[in-house]
Design a protein around this motif. Structure first.
Motif, PDB file in Angstrom:
ATOM      1  N   GLU A  26      -9.834  -1.674   6.388  1.00 36.67           N
ATOM      2  CA  GLU A  26      -8.693  -0.929   6.932  1.00 36.67           C
ATOM      3  C   GLU A  26      -7.748  -0.473   5.822  1.00 36.67           C
ATOM      4  OE1 GLU A  26      -5.090  -1.501  10.232  1.00 36.67           O
ATOM      5  OE2 GLU A  26      -6.490  -3.143   9.775  1.00 36.67           O
ATOM      6  N   ALA A  27      -7.555  -1.327   4.819  1.00 34.71           N
ATOM      7  CA  ALA A  27      -6.700  -0.939   3.690  1.00 34.71           C
ATOM      8  C   ALA A  27      -7.296   0.241   2.929  1.00 34.71           C
ATOM      9  CB  ALA A  27      -6.497  -2.140   2.766  1.00 34.71           C
ATOM     10  N   MET A  28      -8.607   0.247   2.743  1.00 35.44           N
ATOM     11  CA  MET A  28      -9.245   1.368   2.050  1.00 35.44           C
ATOM     12  C   MET A  28      -9.184   2.639   2.879  1.00 35.44           C
ATOM     13  SD  MET A  28     -12.502  -0.176  -0.043  1.00 35.44           S
ATOM     14  CE  MET A  28     -13.182  -1.184   1.256  1.00 35.44           C
ATOM     15  N   VAL A  29      -9.319   2.513   4.199  1.00 32.56           N
ATOM     16  CA  VAL A  29      -9.216   3.692   5.064  1.00 32.56           C
ATOM     17  C   VAL A  29      -7.828   4.323   4.943  1.00 32.56           C
ATOM     18  CG1 VAL A  29      -9.157   4.445   7.474  1.00 32.56           C
ATOM     19  CG2 VAL A  29     -10.995   2.955   6.684  1.00 32.56           C
ATOM     20  N   LYS A  30      -6.793   3.495   4.926  1.00 31.18           N
ATOM     21  CA  LYS A  30      -5.431   4.017   4.786  1.00 31.18           C
ATOM     22  C   LYS A  30      -5.235   4.699   3.427  1.00 31.18           C
ATOM     23  CE  LYS A  30      -3.235   0.707   7.930  1.00 31.18           C
ATOM     24  NZ  LYS A  30      -2.255  -0.399   8.060  1.00 31.18           N
TER      25      LYS A  30
ATOM     26  N   SER B  51     -12.889  12.723   5.120  1.00 34.12           N
ATOM     27  CA  SER B  51     -14.301  12.524   5.435  1.00 34.12           C
ATOM     28  C   SER B  51     -14.740  11.112   5.079  1.00 34.12           C
ATOM     29  CB  SER B  51     -15.151  13.551   4.680  1.00 34.12           C
ATOM     30  OG  SER B  51     -16.518  13.324   4.906  1.00 34.12           O
ATOM     31  N   LEU B  52     -14.384  10.645   3.885  1.00 31.87           N
ATOM     32  CA  LEU B  52     -14.750   9.298   3.479  1.00 31.87           C
ATOM     33  C   LEU B  52     -14.019   8.252   4.315  1.00 31.87           C
ATOM     34  CD1 LEU B  52     -16.358   7.537   1.561  1.00 31.87           C
ATOM     35  CD2 LEU B  52     -14.501   7.734  -0.108  1.00 31.87           C
ATOM     36  N   ALA B  53     -12.773   8.545   4.694  1.00 32.85           N
ATOM     37  CA  ALA B  53     -12.015   7.613   5.542  1.00 32.85           C
ATOM     38  C   ALA B  53     -12.671   7.460   6.909  1.00 32.85           C
ATOM     39  CB  ALA B  53     -10.575   8.092   5.693  1.00 32.85           C
ATOM     40  N   ASP B  54     -13.119   8.584   7.497  1.00 33.98           N
ATOM     41  CA  ASP B  54     -13.815   8.508   8.791  1.00 33.98           C
ATOM     42  C   ASP B  54     -15.113   7.727   8.668  1.00 33.98           C
ATOM     43  OD1 ASP B  54     -11.804   9.977   9.931  1.00 33.98           O
ATOM     44  OD2 ASP B  54     -12.860  11.888   9.779  1.00 33.98           O
ATOM     45  N   GLN B  55     -15.809   7.923   7.566  1.00 27.66           N
ATOM     46  CA  GLN B  55     -17.063   7.197   7.356  1.00 27.66           C
ATOM     47  C   GLN B  55     -16.817   5.693   7.265  1.00 27.66           C
ATOM     48  OE1 GLN B  55     -19.347   8.668   4.044  1.00 27.66           O
ATOM     49  NE2 GLN B  55     -20.714   6.905   4.043  1.00 27.66           N
ATOM     50  N   MET B  56     -15.771   5.284   6.547  1.00 26.61           N
ATOM     51  CA  MET B  56     -15.453   3.860   6.446  1.00 26.61           C
ATOM     52  C   MET B  56     -15.017   3.292   7.795  1.00 26.61           C
ATOM     53  SD  MET B  56     -16.083   2.721   3.443  1.00 26.61           S
ATOM     54  CE  MET B  56     -17.501   3.866   3.468  1.00 26.61           C
TER      55      MET B  56
ATOM     56  N   ARG C  37      -9.446  -1.145  -7.121  1.00 23.04           N
ATOM     57  CA  ARG C  37      -9.673  -0.011  -8.028  1.00 23.04           C
ATOM     58  C   ARG C  37      -9.203   1.299  -7.423  1.00 23.04           C
ATOM     59  NH1 ARG C  37     -15.887  -0.831  -9.165  1.00 23.04           N
ATOM     60  NH2 ARG C  37     -15.673   1.205 -10.217  1.00 23.04           N
ATOM     61  N   PHE C  38      -9.164   1.376  -6.102  1.00 25.40           N
ATOM     62  CA  PHE C  38      -8.653   2.586  -5.444  1.00 25.40           C
ATOM     63  C   PHE C  38      -7.164   2.808  -5.744  1.00 25.40           C
ATOM     64  CE2 PHE C  38     -12.038   3.142  -1.983  1.00 25.40           C
ATOM     65  CZ  PHE C  38     -12.523   4.278  -2.603  1.00 25.40           C
ATOM     66  N   GLU C  39      -6.440   1.728  -6.019  1.00 24.62           N
ATOM     67  CA  GLU C  39      -4.996   1.863  -6.262  1.00 24.62           C
ATOM     68  C   GLU C  39      -4.704   2.678  -7.515  1.00 24.62           C
ATOM     69  OE1 GLU C  39      -3.401  -2.023  -6.385  1.00 24.62           O
ATOM     70  OE2 GLU C  39      -3.773  -2.467  -4.246  1.00 24.62           O
ATOM     71  N   ASN C  40      -5.601   2.671  -8.474  1.00 23.03           N
ATOM     72  CA  ASN C  40      -5.405   3.430  -9.711  1.00 23.03           C
ATOM     73  C   ASN C  40      -6.331   4.644  -9.804  1.00 23.03           C
ATOM     74  OD1 ASN C  40      -3.505   1.482 -10.612  1.00 23.03           O
ATOM     75  ND2 ASN C  40      -5.182   0.177 -11.357  1.00 23.03           N
ATOM     76  N   ALA C  41      -7.016   4.978  -8.705  1.00 19.35           N
ATOM     77  CA  ALA C  41      -7.952   6.101  -8.731  1.00 19.35           C
ATOM     78  C   ALA C  41      -7.207   7.422  -8.583  1.00 19.35           C
ATOM     79  CB  ALA C  41      -8.984   5.945  -7.616  1.00 19.35           C
ATOM     80  N   SER C  42      -7.860   8.489  -9.056  1.00 18.19           N
ATOM     81  CA  SER C  42      -7.245   9.826  -8.982  1.00 18.19           C
ATOM     82  C   SER C  42      -7.539  10.537  -7.668  1.00 18.19           C
ATOM     83  CB  SER C  42      -7.778  10.680 -10.138  1.00 18.19           C
ATOM     84  OG  SER C  42      -9.186  10.851 -10.019  1.00 18.19           O
TER      85      SER C  42
END
Length: 476
Positions: free
Chosen positions: A228-232, A241-246, A126-131
């Motif tokens: 890792e894919a979501m962090v990228k 901020s959210l990437a560091d949290q993940m 779902r992140f692939e189509n998120a804004s």
């Protein structure tokens, strides 16, 4: 009008008397059900309250009846099936009770773990189509959903680790019959093996596979590849901020692998135990359980109860009687510092150097009896001095003991007079770059292995071998 209790009062009573729900949840897990029978609830309440005073009996029986629990929302549904009423408890209440008792934690199965992984993969897709815009409610809901799922997964895995770390008690319960019925040990071991293998295959092994970053799954990415894919994706779209949290969550999950691996090794070790080993294991677990109960009494709100009251335990077991009259055992000096290993490797290098020079080691001529032979003594000392010229030494706090270790068992025909001759040589002619420092401390040294008087000991003055400084003038 009957007395009613609020949700707060009912919950307070449940936590003041937690054994009632502990037993019901344990029975629910044993039956692999998602409900408790109303008859079981009534029996537990009646059995527990029988030992209380009249006022407490009335309060518990009124607060924990089915109507009051349903009205307060602690029971969310009542199912009538097979001629009985089944109560479905609030999940939040069950989770809180499990958090209060580690033995009630549920081991994660492969199906539950894969369910969490599938939901995380769905969030990644779902992140692939998120804004990735804070003004977009779809993205904020997706972000909150991700945080909730990751936090829930970490919490479940930590509970699982705590549950697995108490597996020693469970193994002791399983093997309790081994000490009581020796003649049935073969059949018992077969049943025990089946139970532990089920525990290992259904709970421990799936968790190990789930938390292994090198796992390759046929249907997609593993847990850490998904995170890792979501962090990228978050980093590329400016959500640092959210990437560091993940990323921190990924590290926390990775740290849970080793404790579970240690539990798996403990289970494998337990399966190799003999009957005698199981009896010893059960005895240790029994007394450890008593100590744990004493420790639990200190974990209350009373600030006065901060020490274990183990006097009765010590007198009843006899383990500690007379312990103060015994000398404290000396620990084995195996350190973890860098200097310790440097010293260890230096000693190994010196011993290997001695072995490489084995062909050059002199065979000192034996001296029979107490008579002295000048020619033999001179020849022995001359051979010993030649060997000392090629001997590699390192700084040491006890030169005498170091020389004794290098000579004893290595040079054939070695005696204490040879040690004195070697020490005298090094004191008067120190090795290049070293100096010998004589102290006023005395030490005792056991005689050589082939000594004729094994009861004698050599008392010597301790000497140190130190690197020579530039200001040394060659004297000691």
């Amino acid at each position: 009008m009957s007395k009613r209790f609020s949700t707060l009062d009912t919950t307070r009573l449940l936590f003041e008397h937690p054994k009632i729900l502990f037993r019901l949840i344990e029975r629910m897990d044993r039956n692999e059900a998602r409900y408790i029978r109303e008859s079981d609830l009534i029996n537990e309440v009646m059995a527990y309250s029988r030992t209380l005073g009249r006022a407490d009996q009335d309060r518990i029986r009124l607060a924990l009846n089915t109507d009051n629990l349903f009205r307060t929302g602690l029971v969310i549904d009542i199912i009538k099936a097979e001629g009985e009423r089944r109560l479905v408890l609030q999940d939040a209440l069950i989770n809180l009770m499990r958090a209060c008792n580690a033995s009630l934690y549920q081991e994660l199965t492969d199906a539950r773990l894969r369910g969490h992984l599938v939901t995380l993969r769905d969030v990644r897709d779902r992140f692939e189509n998120a804004s990735f815009s804070e003004a977009d409610p779809d993205f904020t809901e997706l972000r909150d959903d991700l945080n909730e799922r990751v936090s829930q997964l970490i919490g479940l895995l930590r509970q699982n680790v705590l549950r697995m770390q108490t597996i020693s008690t469970q193994l002791a319960d399983m093997s309790g019959d081994a000490s009581r019925v020796p003649e049935k040990y073969v059949a018992f071991r077969r049943d025990l093996f089946e139970q532990i293998v089920t525990l290992y295959d259904r709970h421990i092994k799936p968790t190990l596979v789930f938390l292994n970053p090198d796992t390759r799954l046929p249907d997609g990415t593993n847990l850490f590849e998904t995170l890792e894919a979501m962090v990228k994706q978050l980093e590329v779209n400016g959500q640092m901020s959210l990437a560091d949290q993940m990323f921190r969550s990924s590290l926390s999950l990775n740290a849970l692998y080793k404790p579970i691996q240690a539990v798996a090794q403990e289970v494998e070790h337990f399966l190799r135990k003999t009957r005698r080993g199981m009896v010893q294991y059960n005895a240790m677990e029994h007394f450890f359980g008593q100590l744990r109960e004493l420790k639990g009494e200190t974990e209350t709100l009373s600030l006065r109860r901060k020490w274990l009251e183990g006097g009765d335990f010590a007198r009843s077991t006899g383990f500690l009687m007379g312990l103060r009259a015994q000398a404290r055992p000396k620990h084995y000096a195996f350190g973890a510092s860098t200097s310790y290993y440097q010293l260890l490797f230096s000693e190994l290098e010196l011993r290997l150097a001695d072995l490489r020079r084995k062909a050059d080691v002199p065979v000192l001529q034996e001296v029979a009896g107490s008579g002295r032979d000048t020619r033999v003594d001179v020849q022995r000392i001359h051979q010993l001095y030649q060997w000392l010229e090629t001997l590699q030494l390192r700084p040491t706090n006890d030169l005498v003991r170091e020389l004794h270790g290098r000579l004893d068992g290595f040079i054939e025909g070695y005696r204490f007079p040879d040690l004195l001759a070697a020490l005298n040589r090094l004191v008067n002619t120190p090795p290049a770059g070293f100096r010998v420092v004589t102290t006023n401390r005395f030490r005792a040294l056991a005689p050589a292995q082939d000594s004729a008087t094994p009861d004698d000991h050599f008392i010597y003055r301790k000497r140190r071998l130190e690197p020579a400084s530039e200001t040394d003038n060659g004297t000691n």
